[in-house]
Scaffold this active site. Sequence first.
Site, mmCIF file in Angstrom:
data_model
loop_
_atom_site.group_PDB
_atom_site.id
_atom_site.type_symbol
_atom_site.label_atom_id
_atom_site.label_comp_id
_atom_site.label_asym_id
_atom_site.label_seq_id
_atom_site.Cartn_x
_atom_site.Cartn_y
_atom_site.Cartn_z
ATOM 1 N N GLU A 77 -19.157 -5.657 10.894
ATOM 2 C CA GLU A 77 -20.081 -4.864 11.703
ATOM 3 C C GLU A 77 -21.106 -5.732 12.425
ATOM 4 O OE1 GLU A 77 -18.505 -2.393 8.310
ATOM 5 O OE2 GLU A 77 -19.513 -4.340 8.429
ATOM 6 N N ARG A 83 -25.122 -1.741 8.244
ATOM 7 C CA ARG A 83 -24.825 -3.122 7.850
ATOM 8 C C ARG A 83 -25.139 -4.122 8.961
ATOM 9 N NH1 ARG A 83 -20.704 -2.989 3.469
ATOM 10 N NH2 ARG A 83 -19.665 -4.815 4.335
ATOM 11 N N LYS A 127 0.848 -1.192 0.000
ATOM 12 C CA LYS A 127 0.000 0.000 0.000
ATOM 13 C C LYS A 127 0.886 1.244 0.000
ATOM 14 C CE LYS A 127 -4.067 1.960 2.250
ATOM 15 N NZ LYS A 127 -5.081 1.810 3.309
#
Length: 590
Positions: free
Chosen positions: A336, A364, A248
């Site tokens: 979640e 969610r 990244k």
Amino acid sequence: MKSKLLEHINDPKDLRKLAKNQLETVGKELREFIIAVVAAKEGHLGASLGVVELTIALHYVFDTPNDLLIWDVGHQAYGHKILTGRREIFHTNRQLGGISGFPKRSESIYDAFGTGHSSTSISAALGMAIASKLKGDFQKHHIAVIGDASIASGMAFEGLNHAGVTDANLLIILNDNTMGIDPSVGALKNYFTDVKAGKKVRKNNIIEALNFNYSGPIDGHNIGDIITELERLKSIKGPKFLHIITTKGKGLQQAELDQVTYHAPGKFDKITGELNAKNNIPQPPKYQDVFGETIVELAKINSKIVGITPAMPTGSSLKLMLEEIPKRAFDVGIAEQHAVTLAAGMATQGLIPFCAIYSTFLQRAYDQIVHDVALQNLPVIFCIDRSGIVGEDGATHHGAFDIAYLRCIPNIVIFAPLNEIELRNMMYTAQLGIDFPLAIRYPRGQGTLIDWKKPFSKIEIGKGACVFEASEIAVLSIGTIGNKLIELQPELPKNKIAHYTMRFVKPLDEDLLHYVFKKFKTIVTIEDGTIIGGFGSAILEFAANNNYKNKTIKHLGIPDHFIEHGKVDELMECIHLSKEYIKEFLLKLL
């Protein structure tokens, strides 16, 4: 001056005309282009830098947009946008009226599916692959690019589980960089780490056990290797899984070294990578930091307190507790639903769980709020960050719906602080002991007070407060948007417009409301949530249930459509929640 290759790529057809040995140059130019624009305009950086070579290879090998390409989460899709006809307008990324920071179907035929939340790509790509087969199209390819943090989510597993028993022409590419926004966590992350290290894993690779043709891991920055493997996989039938290793922030040293900060770093120097210097004048804290510092302070005096976040320790500032009291703070990954039911399980055993989660992501876990928390009346404390308008992330991230979707659930108490002190005191009140679920909603960004660390005091549940009295119009506000009224007070006619901060959406302060409805003929509600089913609707219900007739009741809030991206102040003006509009609106009512 030598012409750049990138300048002549207006769609992937132009890319495919190049020789393979020119693609590394395209990669270098694409990386420089992304860095230059994000340095000046802000946005997500590290994720897109990490997939430059993969992006080029995918559009080079596959016949996009006929072949369908989905970028999970979507903040890794900047290179994709630039190569698919949006290079000339990429400087408008995330700005009002400009292109979205995430893939968006209405924006481009190359954006096969809108992705702003994680872990949706596998299910969507599988749905597309099944549709292609039903239509008799056996040549079309369907590719989902998903990160190692996102693939650990329950929804991704559900998609993998289904895909493995189909013969769908589906390719899942795992972009493995051990990072979401924060470092990836969990057993699956450790498993992939072992695979990368060449360690002996169980006889069956976990992906192969799900009936995928697994290949990799390969170097995600070697464009030649990626192209060779993609071309090989094109000829293989059924569900396929390619594991690639990336870094990244690749190509910008600071972004590689500090991947959390450079996920979305703000403005920086495109040459050195150094972040722009910040103003040293004392500023009010961010609400997330008030939460983060307060939970640590409370947890040190109350051993029952635990903190939970689904993959947002930095964004929610629960990282402060993870650093100071790691045994009682939990980053559960992008999960979640699990986070909410984990909190419910803890609550049954006498712990005091603070579940820190963004408003848009709490959506969610709706069934878990209803079934696992509210139905059993468990004292879980939801600290709902990023409520209201959040700015440049746009429609996928605005916290517009939490008041409306929580208000209809029995047992739950909903609190919205006016300022940092009220947030702090509600957290203190909750840990003293409650026998109901509690939602505390607060916005993204800075508060209003520099001196906010006052001694704790208990807040009475269901009680609002008068900010200033007057005689002609009553304004009822909920949450931090009430500070706009406080700032406007000197500009309003004296003794004409009263202001009451209600604090609680549920239960409403009925004593205060009876007083207001008996005294005033005109009542205005203001909220930074959807106008449909929100705080204003609750006030209308109160008026109807108590037979208050001949009253003028007006509502200001987020209108009944999805709000696009832009700076918060710009968006507030667009939806008539700016200070200027509120002032005009109230003066017209007078």
